[in-house]
Motif scaffolding. Structure first.
Motif, PDB file in Angstrom:
ATOM      1  N   MET A 103       0.604  -1.315  -0.351  1.00  0.00           N
ATOM      2  CA  MET A 103       0.269  -0.143  -0.003  1.00  0.00           C
ATOM      3  C   MET A 103       1.105   0.835   0.101  1.00  0.00           C
ATOM      4  SD  MET A 103      -3.665  -1.053   2.306  1.00  0.00           S
ATOM      5  CE  MET A 103      -2.361  -1.832   3.414  1.00  0.00           C
ATOM      6  N   ASN A 104       0.410   2.257  -0.351  1.00  0.00           N
ATOM      7  CA  ASN A 104       0.647   3.837  -0.030  1.00  0.00           C
ATOM      8  C   ASN A 104       0.670   4.326   1.009  1.00  0.00           C
ATOM      9  OD1 ASN A 104       2.464   3.992  -3.249  1.00  0.00           O
ATOM     10  ND2 ASN A 104       0.404   4.593  -3.629  1.00  0.00           N
ATOM     11  N   ILE A 105       1.639   4.227   1.793  1.00  0.00           N
ATOM     12  CA  ILE A 105       1.823   5.039   3.070  1.00  0.00           C
ATOM     13  C   ILE A 105       2.404   6.835   2.445  1.00  0.00           C
ATOM     14  CG2 ILE A 105       2.180   5.090   5.112  1.00  0.00           C
ATOM     15  CD1 ILE A 105       2.741   1.946   5.607  1.00  0.00           C
ATOM     16  N   VAL A 106       1.519   7.472   2.676  1.00  0.00           N
ATOM     17  CA  VAL A 106       1.550   8.598   2.622  1.00  0.00           C
ATOM     18  C   VAL A 106       1.855   9.743   4.095  1.00  0.00           C
ATOM     19  CG1 VAL A 106       1.532  11.382   1.414  1.00  0.00           C
ATOM     20  CG2 VAL A 106       1.667   9.297   0.614  1.00  0.00           C
ATOM     21  N   PHE A 107       2.927  10.132   4.563  1.00  0.00           N
ATOM     22  CA  PHE A 107       3.290  10.961   5.447  1.00  0.00           C
ATOM     23  C   PHE A 107       2.877  12.537   5.269  1.00  0.00           C
ATOM     24  CE2 PHE A 107       5.166   8.898   9.376  1.00  0.00           C
ATOM     25  CZ  PHE A 107       4.941   6.925   8.656  1.00  0.00           C
ATOM     26  N   ALA A 114      -2.178   8.131  -2.162  1.00  0.00           N
ATOM     27  CA  ALA A 114      -2.371   7.473  -0.859  1.00  0.00           C
ATOM     28  C   ALA A 114      -3.786   6.415  -0.922  1.00  0.00           C
ATOM     29  CB  ALA A 114      -2.434   8.575  -0.002  1.00  0.00           C
ATOM     30  N   ASP A 115      -2.965   5.572   0.338  1.00  0.00           N
ATOM     31  CA  ASP A 115      -4.072   4.274   0.497  1.00  0.00           C
ATOM     32  C   ASP A 115      -3.798   4.687   1.957  1.00  0.00           C
ATOM     33  OD1 ASP A 115      -4.182   2.915  -1.680  1.00  0.00           O
ATOM     34  OD2 ASP A 115      -2.381   2.032  -1.378  1.00  0.00           O
ATOM     35  N   ILE A 116      -2.972   4.949   1.964  1.00  0.00           N
ATOM     36  CA  ILE A 116      -3.223   5.061   4.063  1.00  0.00           C
ATOM     37  C   ILE A 116      -2.624   6.926   3.918  1.00  0.00           C
ATOM     38  CG2 ILE A 116      -2.090   4.263   6.634  1.00  0.00           C
ATOM     39  CD1 ILE A 116      -2.279   1.265   5.405  1.00  0.00           C
ATOM     40  N   VAL A 117      -3.058   7.952   4.871  1.00  0.00           N
ATOM     41  CA  VAL A 117      -2.091   8.700   4.642  1.00  0.00           C
ATOM     42  C   VAL A 117      -1.742   8.835   6.370  1.00  0.00           C
ATOM     43  CG1 VAL A 117      -2.922  11.609   5.016  1.00  0.00           C
ATOM     44  CG2 VAL A 117      -3.830  10.039   2.998  1.00  0.00           C
ATOM     45  N   ILE A 118      -0.732   9.643   6.396  1.00  0.00           N
ATOM     46  CA  ILE A 118      -0.286   9.796   8.620  1.00  0.00           C
ATOM     47  C   ILE A 118      -0.727  10.886   8.712  1.00  0.00           C
ATOM     48  CG2 ILE A 118       1.027   9.569  10.029  1.00  0.00           C
ATOM     49  CD1 ILE A 118       1.749   6.843   9.032  1.00  0.00           C
ATOM     50  N   GLY A 119      -0.927  11.533   8.746  1.00  0.00           N
ATOM     51  CA  GLY A 119      -1.232  13.217   8.771  1.00  0.00           C
ATOM     52  C   GLY A 119      -2.367  13.477  10.020  1.00  0.00           C
ATOM     53  N   ILE A 120      -2.377  14.949  10.403  1.00  0.00           N
ATOM     54  CA  ILE A 120      -2.771  15.930  11.233  1.00  0.00           C
ATOM     55  C   ILE A 120      -4.204  16.934  11.029  1.00  0.00           C
ATOM     56  CG2 ILE A 120      -1.573  15.216  13.079  1.00  0.00           C
ATOM     57  CD1 ILE A 120      -0.364  19.020  12.938  1.00  0.00           C
TER      58      ILE A 120
END
Lengths: 319, 319
Positions: free
Chosen positions: A1-5, A46-52
């Protein structure tokens, strides 16, 4: 998967993140301001975004999981996420925050650095046996904690070990034994009985300005207010006036009303001049920010990605 | 009975002492230096002396009880007391000392006052999310406590509440569960496994210089030594050299080698220049000195006088 910070905050959690993942994934980074076509493409793939932060100003996502690296999620518009996109936050900051709170409270009783400076000049002012240097004990005080969540529980545990009387206010009934417990509607009652009042509540419509002039005037004149929840849970103007007019003894404020932003990297933390008060200890929303918090949150985020990859339900779901 | 408080230290315990006594007694005070015939007569007429020093330089007593208002009794020559004169010490300082220790240890992790100064100038260095301000946690450290007495137990209780690993070294076997326990002969082994080594032992022939170059060189280079027992349990020169040569990371020293005396009211606390070191936090034997300690010790001393008046055995007997 594409993980995007996404953004500087999320970036802090990138180093060595991949070693916590069970499967191989593509890991990318995009800055807070997503402007170039390359960054827009990376973000949208992104499949998964890590963000606020996720709002109408950002490119539209088609991700499966919006994973926050923080507990507070007031800047993520959950309704804007795709219907099938899960969202989750993390905790893991509660031990760090409890250390900050105990340090701040102990510092009101143990004049450690003053005593050190004095003894280097052969001044024995605080020597045991001299009535001059007699100090007070944190353990003889009563603490009232607002919010029986991760943070409130960790503070309570340490306060109890110090022999303090511990009272707890919470929206729902509390399943742990404390000296007294209160509902959030009885906050003024608890405030009147404690030496220290600590807010651990997050910001929500029901908690905004929950701690206001009514609560501050119920407190003892020597009372100490601590905010490690969210700034606006304590009414900005009421808090300032309570401190300025000495309706309360002091405040220890870590969570604020204004924060650095792309428009202003070094704002005052409030429109009111808290820095001119001598009965406030003011810190820049740092209480939870430790190596331990990073490590615990990385693990919680990786656990969720591993669960998603295995087709299992994610933890700390927000939707 | 005649109760005589002797000296400035004992005098601290006089206010409102009489309200703790079950029967009426005569309460007097004599200063540290007993020179006038009136003071000599008062001292010698005592049934109960409350003091911290009794030696050949003082008028001979015919008292029934020599009651110390302190834990340490190394300045009272028990053999010189009349055969039928009981002697007792008090505790009650352990909560105060544990607060001092936890404050000193937390201050190595939470840069509270620096952050406060910075934020007053709109500097957000320690803001969560900035990699710059990431701090460490006390809870991730291992503490080794030497001496499972009143003080050691209270420190251990608080350290455990912070999630620290707790190891304990004691002369006799320890009946409480810790991560590891050691005999005093295995001190170097414990020293090598901990981040923080705390001495809580009193001074006695068997403990003098028990903590010496061998122990310091067993410690990690980042290790922190804390002394809240008695100064001379840690070898004066070995401790200084360990700090000066950075064989250990730092020391927090509250108990010393030299104290104020009638000859010198403001001595250096050591013949060696500890004040020139930047890796020591030095305080003037203040760790136990709180209003709570006074109140608890007054109660313990009054309990003993009440027991003596009722013909019951005294507590904390030293003979």
């Amino acid at each position: 998967m594409n993980i995007v910070f996404h953004g500087a905050n999320a970036q802090t959690f990138m180093p060595r993140f991949e070693i916590l993942l069970e499967q191989d994934h593509q890991i990318s980074f995009v800055p807070d301001q997503i402007e170039s076509s390359e960054h827009i493409a990376t973000y949208q793939a992104a499949d998964i975004v890590i963000g606020i932060r996720y709002d109408a100003g950002l490119p539209k996502l088609s991700a499966q999981l919006y994973q926050l690296p923080s507990a507070g999620y007031d800047k993520v518009d959950l309704n804007m996420l795709p219907a099938n996109c899960a969202a989750a936050n993390v905790f893991g900051h509660e031990k760090a925050i409890a250390e900050y709170v105990m340090m701040a409270l102990l510092s009101r009783h143990v004049p450690l650095f003053e005593a050190d400076q004095q003894l280097r000049e052969r001044n024995w002012y605080y020597w045991a046996g001299k009535p001059t240097g007699l100090r007070t004990e944190l353990g003889s005080e009563t603490i009232g904690i607002i919010g029986h969540g991760h943070i409130g529980k960790e503070i309570a545990k340490r306060a109890q070990a110090f022999g303090m009387r511990v009272m707890m206010a919470n929206r729902s009934p509390v399943d742990v034994q404390y000296d007294k417990t209160f509902g959030l509607t009885d906050l003024a009652k608890m405030a009147s009985e404690v030496d220290i009042l600590v807010n651990c509540l997050p910001l929500a419509p029901a908690t905004e300005s929950l701690i206001n002039a009514k609560i501050f005037s119920a407190m003892k004149a020597s009372g100490v207010f601590v905010n490690v929840g969210r700034g606006a849970v304590a009414d900005e103007q009421d808090l300032f006036i309570a401190l300025q007019n000495k309706h309360i003894g002091a405040a220890i404020i870590d969570t604020w009303y204004r924060y650095p932003s792309p428009d202003n990297a070094i704002p005052n933390p409030s429109v009111l001049p808290f820095a001119e008060l001598d009965n406030v200890l003011m810190t820049p929303h740092m209480s939870g920010w430790t190596e331990g918090t990073i490590a615990r949150r990385q693990q919680q985020m990786a656990d969720n990605i591993n669960r998603l990859a295995r087709g299992e339900a994610i933890l700390n779901s927000l939707k």
